[in-house]
Write an enzyme that holds these catalytic residues in place. Sequence first.
Site, mmCIF file in Angstrom:
data_model
loop_
_atom_site.group_PDB
_atom_site.id
_atom_site.type_symbol
_atom_site.label_atom_id
_atom_site.label_comp_id
_atom_site.label_asym_id
_atom_site.label_seq_id
_atom_site.Cartn_x
_atom_site.Cartn_y
_atom_site.Cartn_z
ATOM 1 N N PRO A 121 32.975 30.560 50.742
ATOM 2 C CA PRO A 121 34.390 30.207 50.414
ATOM 3 C C PRO A 121 34.882 31.341 49.626
ATOM 4 O O PRO A 121 34.288 31.491 48.421
ATOM 5 C CB PRO A 121 34.185 28.879 49.859
ATOM 6 N N GLU A 122 35.931 31.464 49.736
ATOM 7 C CA GLU A 122 36.717 32.565 48.744
ATOM 8 C C GLU A 122 38.212 31.518 48.523
ATOM 9 O O GLU A 122 38.259 30.497 49.000
ATOM 10 C CB GLU A 122 37.136 33.811 49.398
ATOM 11 N N ARG B 109 41.257 50.271 35.036
ATOM 12 C CA ARG B 109 39.940 49.951 35.490
ATOM 13 C C ARG B 109 39.033 51.307 36.189
ATOM 14 O O ARG B 109 37.851 51.149 36.046
ATOM 15 C CB ARG B 109 39.881 48.937 36.365
#
Length: 291
Positions: A13-14, A170
Amino acid sequence: MPPGGPGTSTSMPELPEVETLKRDLDKDVVGKRIKSVTVEGERSTRRHADKQEFIDKLEARKITGVERRGKYLLLRLEGGDVLVAHLGMSGQLLRGKGGVRDPDPKHTHVVFTFTQGGLLRFVDPRTFGEVFVTTPEELEAEVPELAHLGFDPVDDMMSWVRFGELLTARKGKLKALLMDQKFVAGIGNIYSDEILWAAGLRYDRSSETLSSQEVRRLYRAMVETLQDAIKHRGSSLADEQYRDLFGAVGEYQKEHKVYDRAGQACRRCRSTIVKVKVNGRGSFLCEQCQV
Ligand SMILES: [Zn+2]
């Protein structure tokens, strides 16, 4: 086998699946009082010394609210404690009626029965998920992941300019970055592929190479893909492991543009969708549309 790995149609599940459950719980479980709790086996409640400690923190307590942080569900309890639920790979929270006509399904580990009638089950075949009770103060010590969670792409508003600054800082490959919970919360293997297709960007593009137009496209693709997935109540793949609170499968898998569609035609350009391995996981893209 890892979720979403090669040759499988399983998934964890996200954000959209957990958010769907959160909204269901908010409508159907918040406001109810827990009458009794039963625990079968103790793996799902492994953070507690024993199951009685878990049960004692819950019985006679009312559930006063629910929130989602990343892929974690937090049910607020009267008195201030929090019941935390993490679905892991295969966990489900399912409402039921109980009684002889509604026996517990296989792999039911915990049952919360409400004074108003009905119950809530925690079902988890692979037992990577868990439920436990803690205080708001101790929550981040219990789950260090929550202390370092990145921004929430659905709940936290952000300008695409700020998003671009974070991407540049990043200097990572896009798919890995989208799946990094410390960068952005709640996105996993399925939605990173869908977002990158919608943005027209490859999984291995380095985040600091994006033009401002690409940053804007990626931000919009992220927000719109997740919101659309929530609207369709999440994705259930072939294993149909993901279920909403009432046991129904999601609908968003029918809308997938690339995920689990290797060999099929791209919905935008008709090229063939390909599957590649990224950090050990099966990932899907259109090599024509994504640059
Ligand atoms: Zn295409």
